[in-house]
Design an enzyme around this catalytic site. Structure first.
Site, PDB file in Angstrom:
ATOM      1  N   TYR A  90      46.781  45.000  30.031  1.00  0.00           N
ATOM      2  CA  TYR A  90      48.266  45.338  30.676  1.00  0.00           C
ATOM      3  C   TYR A  90      48.134  44.840  32.354  1.00  0.00           C
ATOM      4  O   TYR A  90      48.908  45.010  32.965  1.00  0.00           O
ATOM      5  CB  TYR A  90      48.518  46.520  30.815  1.00  0.00           C
ATOM      6  CG  TYR A  90      47.390  47.574  30.956  1.00  0.00           C
ATOM      7  CD1 TYR A  90      46.905  47.770  32.232  1.00  0.00           C
ATOM      8  CD2 TYR A  90      46.511  48.058  29.935  1.00  0.00           C
ATOM      9  CE1 TYR A  90      45.654  48.686  32.383  1.00  0.00           C
ATOM     10  CE2 TYR A  90      45.315  48.968  29.984  1.00  0.00           C
ATOM     11  CZ  TYR A  90      45.215  49.210  31.305  1.00  0.00           C
ATOM     12  OH  TYR A  90      43.962  49.833  31.580  1.00  0.00           O
TER      13      TYR A  90
ATOM     14  N   ARG B 190      33.204  41.425  38.472  1.00  0.00           N
ATOM     15  CA  ARG B 190      32.918  40.899  37.012  1.00  0.00           C
ATOM     16  C   ARG B 190      33.695  39.462  36.700  1.00  0.00           C
ATOM     17  O   ARG B 190      33.036  38.660  36.263  1.00  0.00           O
ATOM     18  CB  ARG B 190      33.473  41.977  35.886  1.00  0.00           C
ATOM     19  CG  ARG B 190      32.557  43.203  36.072  1.00  0.00           C
ATOM     20  CD  ARG B 190      32.798  43.849  34.660  1.00  0.00           C
ATOM     21  NE  ARG B 190      34.222  44.403  34.572  1.00  0.00           N
ATOM     22  CZ  ARG B 190      34.731  45.450  35.175  1.00  0.00           C
ATOM     23  NH1 ARG B 190      33.786  46.144  35.635  1.00  0.00           N
ATOM     24  NH2 ARG B 190      35.922  45.710  35.045  1.00  0.00           N
TER      25      ARG B 190
ATOM     26  N   GLU C 247      45.129  25.432  42.811  1.00  0.00           N
ATOM     27  CA  GLU C 247      44.006  26.177  42.249  1.00  0.00           C
ATOM     28  C   GLU C 247      43.942  27.627  42.349  1.00  0.00           C
ATOM     29  O   GLU C 247      43.014  28.252  42.142  1.00  0.00           O
ATOM     30  CB  GLU C 247      42.631  25.198  42.557  1.00  0.00           C
ATOM     31  CG  GLU C 247      42.263  25.602  44.148  1.00  0.00           C
ATOM     32  CD  GLU C 247      42.803  24.391  44.926  1.00  0.00           C
ATOM     33  OE1 GLU C 247      42.291  24.053  45.980  1.00  0.00           O
ATOM     34  OE2 GLU C 247      43.821  23.715  44.372  1.00  0.00           O
TER      35      GLU C 247
ATOM     36  N   ARG D 258      42.177  43.301  32.050  1.00  0.00           N
ATOM     37  CA  ARG D 258      42.719  44.183  30.905  1.00  0.00           C
ATOM     38  C   ARG D 258      43.877  43.809  30.352  1.00  0.00           C
ATOM     39  O   ARG D 258      44.666  42.935  30.926  1.00  0.00           O
ATOM     40  CB  ARG D 258      43.027  45.370  31.629  1.00  0.00           C
ATOM     41  CG  ARG D 258      41.821  46.315  32.331  1.00  0.00           C
ATOM     42  CD  ARG D 258      42.371  47.368  33.106  1.00  0.00           C
ATOM     43  NE  ARG D 258      43.153  47.116  34.287  1.00  0.00           N
ATOM     44  CZ  ARG D 258      43.647  48.282  34.902  1.00  0.00           C
ATOM     45  NH1 ARG D 258      43.348  49.397  34.858  1.00  0.00           N
ATOM     46  NH2 ARG D 258      44.350  47.838  35.946  1.00  0.00           N
TER      47      ARG D 258
END
Length: 482
Positions: free
Chosen positions: A382, A411, A391, A380
């Site tokens: 924000y 996701r 890494e 998102r």
């Protein structure tokens, strides 16, 4: 008459003295000339250094902006691919407007077996219906490349049959079959107006700083140097770069394509009036003081700019750890006032050392940049995202539930492990492990430690998975990481 004669006799020696040159005057003039030459040279060199610092800053920011903007828009092909995976092609006309949410997007396409059957918006793009991406034509070479590589490929800029120029992103879509094999469904595509898409990079800022620029590439169809865009349409010839022309050039890697941004001052040093004045009239003390102080002022401004650059990671362009932790403290205070949950998500690229050992650190750096770009595109606006070290990356998310943060992290995991990493003739898959921890108080070290423990539990569980920190799970038997 006598007085006049005596006056003439007295004036003769004076005339004789003016016929010769004073050694002291010659030496003084030579010393003065050498001093002025030194001061002028030092001033010009100092100005060049300041300009070079400014050029380095500007070219770094603009190349990053070009790459970030084009990749973000072309990654919208992932949303189109989701329609195929979810068997929702019939909802294309309903969902398409939400995908085409940027004026730089000219159209989006669905091409089963490479033949365009759906386009949005239809008005003005009717001519692309029925187009076969695997036939001869502009952009079709990239379509074949995308199908063969199994990855998103960028093509262009090239002229469109319906007018104008465009950049395209071709993403191949593979679907599962009953035999548990992947079957090629076709291609999804996003077309970007060119050079409109470059407006986000604000290349005109170069003119403000007194530079001209060229954006160029090696045309894959002709193998010749092609100027894509230039400042004030001033094309800098190759001979300019071999006659002490002061310029900087930086490559821009966007998926399969490699562009180059080259900038240089519009004026050469001898075209600056103040330099001519210094050479012709010489340098007085006031001018020297003015130039030194002005240059010091410019250098201090550049130092301030680099201090601002210190808050970001130089490789990936995202926040570094120190600045991330500073602004997270503010975010936590805000979340506490709003009575919202907030979380740390620690992420580590799986077997990254093997990538470095196998392909080299340059490829490893590209993987780090691609991973950060994918994550940044998926989180998102924000959410806070930073490179924690090596890494490892870390995300701060607030205002969501436990289920939502796990779903979001899943996701992100899929975004990293389902698409190949392709660099020239090198192609490989990679994945990442994630650890999530709830920030229960203002003790950041505790929350980071918990997310780190969850991450290493994910590593111990076989990598490429998401683990939410729970005392019982973390304190259970800990098998060795292999």
């Amino acid at each position: 008459m006598k007085n006049r004669k005596n006056a003439g006799e007295k004036s003769a020696p004076v005339k004789q003295r003016y016929k010769g040159l004073s050694s002291a005057a010659v030496i003084s003039s030579l010393v003065s000339l050498a001093f002025c030459a030194f001061v002028v040279s030092a001033t010009i060199i100092d100005r060049t250094k300041v300009n070079n610092l400014s050029m380095e800053q500007q070219i770094f920011e603009r190349t990053h902006k070009i790459s970030e903007t084009i990749q973000k828009l072309l990654y919208k092909t992932e949303a189109l691919a989701a329609l195929i995976y979810l068997d929702s092609v019939e909802n294309f006309d309903i969902i398409a407007p939400s995908i085409v949410d940027d004026p730089a997007i000219r159209n989006i396409l669905l091409a089963p077996n490479g033949i365009v059957t759906k386009v949005y918006p239809l008005a003005g793009n009717e001519g692309v219906l029925g187009l076969n991406f695997f036939s001869e034509g502009a952009g079709n070479k990239e379509a074949v490349m995308a199908r063969d590589l199994g990855a998103l490929v960028m093509g262009g800029p090239f002229n469109l049959v319906q007018g104008g120029k465009a950049i395209v992103g071709r993403l191949p879509v593979y679907i599962d079959t009953h035999e548990d094999e992947k079957k090629f469904w076709g291609l999804v595509s996003v077309t970007l107006d060119f050079p409109k898409v470059l407006e986000y990079a604000e290349l005109e800022v170069f003119t403000t700083f007194g530079y001209t620029y060229e954006l160029w590439r090696i045309n894959p169809d002709t193998n010749l140097r092609q100027v894509i865009d230039s400042g004030d349409k001033i094309v800098i010839t190759e001979s300019d770069y071999f006659t002490n022309y002061n310029y900087l050039e930086k490559p821009i890697n966007i998926f399969n394509a490699e562009w180059f941004l080259r900038i240089s001052p519009i004026k050469k040093w001898h075209q600056f009036p103040e330099n001519i004045i210094l050479i012709v009239a010489g340098i007085c003390i006031s001018v020297i003081v003015f130039l030194v102080m002005q240059n010091n002022y410019q250098l201090k401004n550049m130092q301030h700019v680099f201090e601002l650059m210190a808050i970001t990671d130089p490789l990936t362009g995202i926040f570094n750890r120190r600045h991330f932790l500073e602004i997270v403290r503010i975010g936590i205070e805000k979340a506490r006032r709003l009575k919202e949950n907030c979380y740390f998500i620690m992420m580590d690229i799986d077997r990254f050392k093997l990538v470095n050992d196998t392909y080299g650190h340059q490829i490893g750096d590209k993987v780090l940049m691609d991973v950060s770009a994918r994550i940044k595109a998926d989180i998102r606006p924000y959410d806070l995202f930073a490179r924690y070290g090596g890494e490892e990356f870390i995300i701060y998310a607030s205002g969501i539930t436990k289920k939502e943060v796990i779903d979001m992290t899943e996701r992100l995991r899929l975004s990293l492990c389902t698409r190949k990493y392709v660099y020239d003739d090198i192609s490989f898959m990679s994945s990442a492990s994630f650890g999530i921890a709830l920030i229960e108080d203002t003790n950041l070290d505790k929350a980071i430690k918990q997310s780190d423990e969850a991450l290493y539990t994910a590593k111990r569980n076989g990598r490429n998975c998401v683990v939410y920190f729970e005392e019982e799970l973390i304190n259970s038997e800990k098998p060795e990481i292999t």
